[in-house]
Design a protein around this motif. Structure first.
Motif, PDB file in Angstrom:
ATOM      1  N   THR A 302       0.759  -1.292  -0.040  1.00  0.00           N
ATOM      2  CA  THR A 302       0.048   0.252   0.005  1.00  0.00           C
ATOM      3  C   THR A 302       0.727   1.381   0.112  1.00  0.00           C
ATOM      4  O   THR A 302       0.667   2.070  -0.606  1.00  0.00           O
ATOM      5  CB  THR A 302      -0.792   0.055   1.285  1.00  0.00           C
ATOM      6  N   HIS A 332      -8.700   0.995   2.257  1.00  0.00           N
ATOM      7  CA  HIS A 332      -7.401   1.643   1.669  1.00  0.00           C
ATOM      8  C   HIS A 332      -7.900   3.078   1.791  1.00  0.00           C
ATOM      9  O   HIS A 332      -6.831   3.953   2.005  1.00  0.00           O
ATOM     10  CB  HIS A 332      -7.693   1.229   0.151  1.00  0.00           C
ATOM     11  N   ASP A 396      -5.387  -3.452  -6.890  1.00  0.00           N
ATOM     12  CA  ASP A 396      -5.104  -4.183  -5.987  1.00  0.00           C
ATOM     13  C   ASP A 396      -5.793  -5.457  -6.096  1.00  0.00           C
ATOM     14  O   ASP A 396      -6.816  -5.525  -6.552  1.00  0.00           O
ATOM     15  CB  ASP A 396      -5.424  -3.616  -4.489  1.00  0.00           C
ATOM     16  N   GLU A 397      -4.926  -6.509  -5.624  1.00  0.00           N
ATOM     17  CA  GLU A 397      -5.398  -7.993  -5.666  1.00  0.00           C
ATOM     18  C   GLU A 397      -5.851  -8.189  -7.084  1.00  0.00           C
ATOM     19  O   GLU A 397      -6.943  -8.586  -7.161  1.00  0.00           O
ATOM     20  CB  GLU A 397      -6.309  -8.094  -4.765  1.00  0.00           C
TER      21      GLU A 397
HETATM   22 MG    MG Z   1      -3.010  -4.949   0.582  1.00  0.00          MG
END
Ligand code: MG
Ligand code: ADP
Length: 848
Positions: A302, A332, A396-397
């Protein structure tokens, strides 16, 4: 005969059979058949001694004597058993059918050659229904070679396409085409790796003369296959680098520096620093960044993402993070807002549950540039979400998003509207200084533009929105600081219809100024009056068509006004992909790895317990909660059995509620069937420490960060995949305390499940886990690889042949360094093979 001919050209292949071969095995052309390799060989070249037999040697040939024959009664009927021995040991030959006839034919104490499939039971070997031949007979015959066995299907065998028939097809084909098979590698590569020629390799892959030849042939073909894939991927990367321009973030400015100096709550790890350097190099290069960031859960991706975003901000761009779930997007948002506290940066969040009014506000702030960082879920992908100038998109991911969704992010800048902020500022300032009063009037007129739609605009919009012109137009759209009536972002064409405010000399002058500025920013502007539109709409559309036609030639992609560029893309994933696989799947991407955890992390202690130990597990939970810790209890939820899983979850919840009664204990529950708001509420109670136990399905798998939670209990852990288990375990071990992961399972475990649980207990290294996962499941099942088409390998295997893969890749790199266009004469074989292959290749481009 040519290799491109359909297989019906092969003797004996009727149209019917060809259809069958195509539907069952995907074989269409002669070339397909030539590259359709046996999956095993019947090896009659080697002889085994009985003592050498291994439980895994499948088909064997042995010379020995039958010493005794007897009938053994069994449940139904009997079987015939012959004792067979050579100088080294004894085994059995067994028959269940035709016993009488065989018994009469067998000769005692005569040397036989025996061939067949080996059975192994209790340390004793036997061959059921062996092929038998007296050595005297065997010697009279020509020695048989290794025989290929081709993959087949039930339908094929039932339709009479036996392995023997396949063999004759391939043999016929080889006879026809053998002399015409072209070498596809350069002499240099062949020499360097001592490779077999292509011709011999193909021949020996089908009809090997010996094990040794077979190995050589396979090695050569695997190398070739991997080499050409790498060549394609690397060339694509090269082209992306040189052809796809990217925004240049040349300044490391105030946002980045202030944050780094005053807000960074810890020192970056070396791995984080290295990755950041790699990203900075990319975004300063002028090429478009398309980078995959791999880092285990908790490795600190992050903060790297945040710093990359600040870099974008420093250069006048906006930035976005897209997360796969609302919970994660929220986390986030909270984390980023927290980190940026006290800095003059606007951050907002957009998810499915954001209300319309707030949504509109976000849309507007994005388009006028006052919103700097937007965090969200796939709600970001809606067409309405348009950025003024999106410089970087962080995903993300990664594996949760489909390819198509990722591609959409590319277009978020309504391509040509992505003007670097400075350009607009610079041009506007210049005109403002030069002609202040006209400029002021222009700004005033702009306000009115926003307010109403005129009849003429409506009429024109009716024409434009139907896409009669083959071009998508947007209406009332923001370009730099201007709201224009209509714009085609791809053609960079703006159409304005003059309303009632365009009468006086000053007003006309203001409009001209506006046109001038927009032109300087790289747009073509055409204007129509109200009368023109209302009076003769056909004429108007004709003019637009003409203009579009002209602009086709005059505005090359990405050159005017610095516009038309996609945002830089950074994909972050916590599912490590083994290096070899990453190489073959993401060979055209740049890959960064955070391979170091922040200091002070304690390894999560992992144990495997059976369900019957649940009481002691509960006791352990109680002890940890006593110490002030929090606990996750996770249940599987796998689609096919959703109802049952749901019941398991609820039963589990009840039993935990009984053992951990209120008011002493508070329990949260989160599962997929809850409304997002309720989920969020329960989640927050846990995050705030109001509840000590979180009972959940895998919805919490991704990204959730509760440092005080130190125990992860996974129910029915045998039903989870390895990467899922690893992800779940990553939810704990985020604070300073020792954390634990307890894998509960029933006693009944498949061998694979056992391996999975053992692996989890043994290691916390995500890459090691990924390697095991790859071995267990095969590359096709690893997330993100299915769509790529890269793994449609004919002979190589990215797991087993990883050494060859590395060699092939390095060879391809070296080749491209010397001869990026494959134009040197010594590489002509490679070039023509490459061109031939790229005709049919489906390797997919651009988007990670
Ligand atoms: Mg993460
Ligand atoms: P992930 O890679 O799983 O997304 P995060 O970015 O959520 O990991 O980071 C996990 C935790 O580690 C966060 O609480 C973050 O603040 C902390 N962290 C990240 N980098 C460092 C560092 N260099 N030193 C100490 N803590 C760090």
């Amino acid at each position: 005969m040519k290799l491109s001919y359909p297989i019906t050209y092969i003797k004996g292949v009727s149209v019917q059979r060809a259809t069958l071969l195509y539907t069952e095995l995907g074989l269409k052309t002669c070339n397909d058949l030539l590259n359709f390799f046996p999956f095993r060989y019947i090896d009659k070249t080697a002889f085994y001694k009985i003592k050498e037999l291994q439980p895994n040697s499948s088909e064997v040939q042995i010379v020995g004597k039958i010493t005794r024959v007897k009938s053994v009664a069994q449940k139904r009927g009997s079987r015939l058993v012959a004792t067979f021995q050579d100088a080294t040991g004894t085994m059995e030959l067994v028959w269940f059918k035709g016993q009488k006839w065989i018994k009469d034919a067998l000769k005692i104490n005569e040397p036989y050659v025996v061939y067949g499939k080996l059975n192994h039971y209790n340390g004793f070997f036997s061959i059921p229904h062996p092929e038998l031949e007296l050595v005297t007979e065997y010697k009279k015959k020509l020695q048989t070679k290794m025989q290929p066995v081709y993959p087949s299907t039930e339908r094929l065998t039932n339709s009479g396409v036996s392995n023997k028939l396949m063999r004759t097809y391939v043999q016929y084909l080889l006879e026809q085409v053998f002399d015409g098979i072209q070498e596809s590698l350069s002499q240099e590569i062949i020499n360097d790796f001592k490779l077999m020629s292509k011709r011999d390799a193909l021949l020996n892959a089908h009809f090997p003369k010996s094990q040794e030849n077979l190995a050589k042939a396979q090695n050569r073909l695997k190398f070739e296959e991997l080499f050409f894939i790498q060549l394609q991927l690397l060339r694509k990367k090269l082209i992306n680098k040189t052809k796809i321009q990217g925004f240049i973030f040349e300044n490391v400015g105030e946002n980045f520096n202030t944050f780094y100096k005053d807000h960074l709550p810890f020192d970056l790890t070396n791995a984080q620093k290295r990755v950041l350097k790699e990203i900075r190099k990319d975004v300063a290069s002028g090429a478009h960044m398309n980078r995959l960031l791999q880092g285990d859960v908790g490795s600190g991706k992050t903060i790297v993402a945040l710093l990359a975003m600040l870099l974008a901000l420093d250069n006048g761009f906006q930035a976005t993070i897209m997360a796969p779930t609302e919970i994660l997007a929220n986390q986030h948002f909270i984390a980023v807002s927290e980190l940026l506290k006290g800095m003059n940066i606007n951050v907002d969040i957009l998810t499915g549950s954001v209300k319309i009014k707030k949504r509109r506000e976000i849309h507007a702030n994005l388009e006028d540039g006052t919103l700097h960082i937007l965090i969200g879920t796939h709600a970001l992908l809606e067409d309405k979400v348009k950025f003024k100038s999106l410089g970087i998109a962080i995903i993300d991911e990664q594996h949760r998003f489909g390819v198509a969704q990722r591609a959409k992010l590319w277009g978020k800048n309504s391509p040509s509207l992505a003007l670097p902020k400075e350009k607009g500022i610079e041009v506007r300032n210049r005109y403002e200084t030069a002609r202040p009063s006209v400029y002021k009037l222009m700004k005033e007129l702009q306000k009115d533009r926003k307010k109403q739609t005129t009849e003429a605009e409506q009429i024109l919009w009716e024409q434009l929105k139907t896409k009669k012109l083959d071009i998508k137009f947007r209406r009332q759209h923001v370009v730099d600081e201007f709201i224009v009536d209509f714009v085609s972002t791809s053609k960079r064409l703006i159409i304005e219809v003059d309303g009632k405010y365009h009468n006086t000399k000053e007003q006309i002058e203001a409009d001209e100024l506006r046109t001038q500025i927009l032109t300087e920013l790289g747009f073509k502007v055409i204007r129509f009056t109200n009368e023109e539109v209302i009076g003769n709409i056909e004429n108007v559309t004709k003019k637009i068509t003409q203009e579009l036609h002209n602009s086709e030639k005059s505005l090359p992609f990405g050159e005017v006004g610095g516009a038309s560029l996609p945002p830089h893309i950074l994909v972050m994933t916590a599912t490590p992909i083994p290096r070899t696989l990453a190489m073959s799947v993401y060979g055209d991407l740049d890959i960064s790895v955070i391979d170091e955890l922040p200091p002070g992390r304690k390894e999560v202690k992992t144990v495997h317990r059976f369900d019957s130990n649940r009481l002691s597990v509960f006791k352990f939970m109680r002890d940890e909660i006593e110490k002030g810790r929090q606990v996750y209890v996770v249940y599987p939820l796998i689609q096919e059995s959703e109802a049952m899983d749901y019941k398991d979850l609820m039963d589990g919840y009840e039993s935990i509620s009984r053992d951990f009664p209120t008011p002493k204990y508070q329990i949260s529950i989160v599962h997929g069937q809850m409304k997002p708001a309720d989920k969020e509420h329960e989640m927050q109670r846990f995050v705030k420490g109001e509840t000590q136990i979180m009972v959940a399905t895998t919805v919490i798998e991704v990204g959730v960060n509760v440092p005080n939670a130190s125990v992860m209990i996974i129910e029915s852990s045998e039903r989870f995949g390895l990467s899922q288990l690893h992800q779940l375990r990553g939810r704990v071990g985020r604070g300073a305390d020792q954390s634990y992961c307890i894998l509960l399972s029933s006693y009944k475990l498949s061998p694979e499940a056992k391996t999975r649980l053992e692996t989890m207990v043994e290691t916390t290294d995500g890459f090691k886990i990924a390697e095991v996962d790859l071995k267990l499941r095969g590359p096709g099942n690893i997330m993100g690889t299915q769509q790529s088409g890269v793994l449609d390998l004919k002979i190589a295997d990215v797991v087993r042949d990883s050494k060859i893969l590395v060699a092939a890749r390095n060879t391809a790199i070296a080749l491209l360094q010397e001869d990026s266009n494959l134009s040197k004469p010594e590489n002509k074989n490679i070039k023509s093979a490459y061109l031939e292959m790229s005709k049919t290749s489906k390797i997919w481009s651009n988007i990670s």
